[in-house]
Design a protein around this motif. Structure first.
Motif, mmCIF file in Angstrom:
data_model
loop_
_atom_site.group_PDB
_atom_site.id
_atom_site.type_symbol
_atom_site.label_atom_id
_atom_site.label_comp_id
_atom_site.label_asym_id
_atom_site.label_seq_id
_atom_site.Cartn_x
_atom_site.Cartn_y
_atom_site.Cartn_z
ATOM 1 N N UNK A 37 32.401 -132.772 28.767
ATOM 2 C CA UNK A 37 32.461 -133.676 27.615
ATOM 3 C C UNK A 37 33.767 -133.491 26.857
ATOM 4 N N UNK A 38 34.277 -132.266 26.819
ATOM 5 C CA UNK A 38 35.565 -132.021 26.157
ATOM 6 C C UNK A 38 36.697 -132.757 26.861
ATOM 7 N N UNK A 39 36.694 -132.751 28.196
ATOM 8 C CA UNK A 39 37.744 -133.459 28.937
ATOM 9 C C UNK A 39 37.639 -134.959 28.718
ATOM 10 N N UNK A 40 36.412 -135.490 28.761
ATOM 11 C CA UNK A 40 36.236 -136.912 28.487
ATOM 12 C C UNK A 40 36.777 -137.273 27.116
ATOM 13 N N UNK A 41 36.445 -136.489 26.114
ATOM 14 C CA UNK A 41 36.908 -136.765 24.750
ATOM 15 C C UNK A 41 38.436 -136.755 24.690
ATOM 16 N N UNK A 42 39.042 -135.760 25.287
ATOM 17 C CA UNK A 42 40.496 -135.652 25.234
ATOM 18 C C UNK A 42 41.171 -136.818 25.949
ATOM 19 N N UNK A 43 40.679 -137.191 27.124
ATOM 20 C CA UNK A 43 41.340 -138.238 27.906
ATOM 21 C C UNK A 43 41.044 -139.645 27.391
ATOM 22 N N UNK A 44 39.881 -139.849 26.796
ATOM 23 C CA UNK A 44 39.512 -141.188 26.328
ATOM 24 C C UNK A 44 40.044 -141.510 24.936
ATOM 25 N N UNK A 45 40.339 -140.467 24.143
ATOM 26 C CA UNK A 45 40.753 -140.683 22.768
ATOM 27 C C UNK A 45 39.604 -140.822 21.796
ATOM 28 N N UNK A 46 38.374 -140.531 22.250
ATOM 29 C CA UNK A 46 37.216 -140.583 21.354
ATOM 30 C C UNK A 46 37.350 -139.542 20.253
ATOM 31 N N UNK A 47 36.721 -139.815 19.111
ATOM 32 C CA UNK A 47 36.707 -138.835 18.033
ATOM 33 C C UNK A 47 35.499 -137.907 18.144
ATOM 34 N N UNK A 48 34.407 -138.419 18.717
ATOM 35 C CA UNK A 48 33.206 -137.626 18.992
ATOM 36 C C UNK A 48 32.683 -138.057 20.351
ATOM 37 N N UNK A 49 32.115 -137.119 21.112
ATOM 38 C CA UNK A 49 31.517 -137.460 22.396
ATOM 39 C C UNK A 49 30.302 -136.581 22.643
ATOM 40 N N UNK A 50 29.338 -137.146 23.359
ATOM 41 C CA UNK A 50 28.143 -136.421 23.779
ATOM 42 C C UNK A 50 27.913 -136.730 25.250
ATOM 43 N N UNK A 51 27.323 -135.770 25.976
ATOM 44 C CA UNK A 51 27.003 -136.047 27.380
ATOM 45 C C UNK A 51 26.006 -137.198 27.467
ATOM 46 N N UNK A 52 25.983 -137.866 28.620
ATOM 47 C CA UNK A 52 25.214 -139.101 28.737
ATOM 48 C C UNK A 52 23.910 -138.976 29.503
ATOM 49 N N UNK A 53 23.763 -139.779 30.571
ATOM 50 C CA UNK A 53 22.511 -139.866 31.303
ATOM 51 C C UNK A 53 22.454 -138.914 32.485
ATOM 52 N N UNK A 54 21.406 -139.099 33.299
ATOM 53 C CA UNK A 54 21.183 -138.232 34.450
ATOM 54 C C UNK A 54 22.146 -138.585 35.583
ATOM 55 N N UNK A 55 22.345 -137.636 36.498
ATOM 56 C CA UNK A 55 23.322 -137.820 37.566
ATOM 57 C C UNK A 55 23.012 -136.865 38.720
ATOM 58 N N UNK A 56 23.735 -137.065 39.800
ATOM 59 C CA UNK A 56 23.603 -136.197 40.966
ATOM 60 C C UNK A 56 24.915 -136.213 41.750
ATOM 61 N N UNK A 57 25.343 -135.089 42.348
ATOM 62 C CA UNK A 57 24.745 -133.755 42.261
ATOM 63 C C UNK A 57 25.249 -133.005 41.031
ATOM 64 N N UNK A 58 24.567 -131.894 40.701
ATOM 65 C CA UNK A 58 25.057 -130.986 39.663
ATOM 66 C C UNK A 58 26.137 -130.109 40.278
ATOM 67 N N UNK A 59 27.295 -130.030 39.615
ATOM 68 C CA UNK A 59 28.422 -129.242 40.129
ATOM 69 C C UNK A 59 28.946 -128.353 39.007
ATOM 70 N N UNK A 60 29.750 -127.376 39.369
ATOM 71 C CA UNK A 60 30.298 -126.443 38.375
ATOM 72 C C UNK A 60 31.782 -126.646 38.125
ATOM 73 N N UNK A 61 32.407 -127.609 38.831
ATOM 74 C CA UNK A 61 33.850 -127.846 38.688
ATOM 75 C C UNK A 61 34.100 -129.308 38.351
ATOM 76 N N UNK A 62 35.215 -129.592 37.723
ATOM 77 C CA UNK A 62 35.607 -130.953 37.405
ATOM 78 C C UNK A 62 36.277 -131.615 38.611
ATOM 79 N N UNK A 63 36.251 -132.944 38.616
ATOM 80 C CA UNK A 63 36.940 -133.705 39.646
ATOM 81 C C UNK A 63 36.150 -133.959 40.908
ATOM 82 N N UNK A 64 34.852 -133.615 40.916
ATOM 83 C CA UNK A 64 34.019 -133.807 42.096
ATOM 84 C C UNK A 64 33.189 -135.082 41.951
ATOM 85 N N UNK A 65 32.839 -135.687 43.065
ATOM 86 C CA UNK A 65 32.112 -136.938 43.050
ATOM 87 C C UNK A 65 30.689 -136.782 42.537
ATOM 88 N N UNK A 66 30.280 -137.710 41.694
ATOM 89 C CA UNK A 66 28.922 -137.751 41.161
ATOM 90 C C UNK A 66 28.494 -139.205 41.000
#
Length: 293
Positions: free
Chosen positions: A91-120
């Protein structure tokens, strides 16, 4: 993670002296509605509160006046050229790259991963700035994602549906509905506690809350059941509330004008307090006004 008070050292604080009582929670004590609030930007306020229940529970709340000029919302856009709908981001990366002032994680997804940049892929409907990134699920495959939160500039609606009406430029599926038309919609007998991310709006549609409840951290914050989450949103004034993805995904982030993204709650990806999980979708709050310094 540093204490939340250090995160907020550059904010402008306004102490509210009046006291009020909200809906009683399981301990029979009222939820304090009037601790000091911190102004993040025009019409956007933050507070951190302790739930007066039988177990420790830390609640981070961003309260937004939807009548504020220049305010808008957006859901993560994904990349149309990718084989997957999204690339994992904290969520921090999304906020920084999008220019949002506040951000929260969204809906459900798959797969769960521990690194950024992976397909979901998102579970169910997701739409960003007019483009449907993830199609709506069928009733048979929606799982918990049987409700949607929909955005069109400052207008926000929470609906018991699998997709947002066409007039909304942004939206995503999540669930379950916690509160609908002022009534709690979840089974009070389900006492399972987890970290929670929640979005709520009042009956007039002019006030919105982004709420995280930390969990899985014994002695600090042990999480909330769906019913406890609904009671907290009712106490704040929400007539409608939707559960977003929770657990290790729960994260609420603010763009500090001096130091960049500041996590307002204490995430727990992989059982490690203070660690954010990379997720598929996020909800961003945008404003034309400068953040308060």
């Amino acid at each position: 993670m540093k204490p939340i008070t250090r995160y907020l050292g550059v904010f402008v604080c306004t102490a509210l002296s009046a006291c009020a009582s909200g809906a009683p929670l399981s301990s029979g004590k009222p939820f304090d509605l009037t601790p000091p609030k911190t102004m993040m930007a025009d019409g956007i306020f933050y507070s951190q509160r302790a739930w007066p229940g039988t177990v420790p529970m830390q609640v981070a709340i961003v309260e937004i006046d939807l009548q504020t000029r220049g305010l808008s919302f957006a859901v993560s856009s994904g990349r149309a050229s990718d084989a997957s709908e999204y690339r994992s981001q904290t969520t921090s990366t999304f906020l920084r790259e999008s220019g949002a002032i506040v951000a929260i994680n969204g809906g459900y997804f798959s797969p769960v991963v521990s690194a950024e940049g992976l397909g979901q892929d998102a579970v169910g409907f997701a739409k960003s700035n007019g483009r449907v990134v993830s199609p709506a699920s069928t009733p048979q495959t929606a799982g918990a994602a049987k409700a949607v939160v929909c955005f069109d500039r400052r207008q926000v609606q929470i609906l018991a549906a699998l997709a947002c009406p066409d007039r909304f430029a942004n939206g995503l599926a999540a669930g379950p509905l916690l509160v609908q038309d002022g009534a709690i919609k979840v089974d009070p007998k389900n006492a399972t506690r987890h970290p929670r991310s929640i979005l709520g709006i009042n009956a007039s549609g002019n006030r919105l809350w982004l709420v995280t409840i930390d969990g899985r951290q014994k002695g600090y914050s042990e999480g909330a059941s769906f019913a406890e989450s609904a009671l907290i949103l009712q106490a704040l004034g929400a007539a409608h509330a939707i559960n977003l993805d929770g657990g290790g995904s729960t994260a609420l982030v603010y763009r500090d004008p001096v130091q960049g993204p500041r996590v307002l709650n204490r995430p727990i990806q992989g059982g490690v307090p203070g660690t954010e999980r990379p997720v598929a979708t996020h909800i961003g709050v945008f404003t034309k006004a400068k953040p308060k310094t």
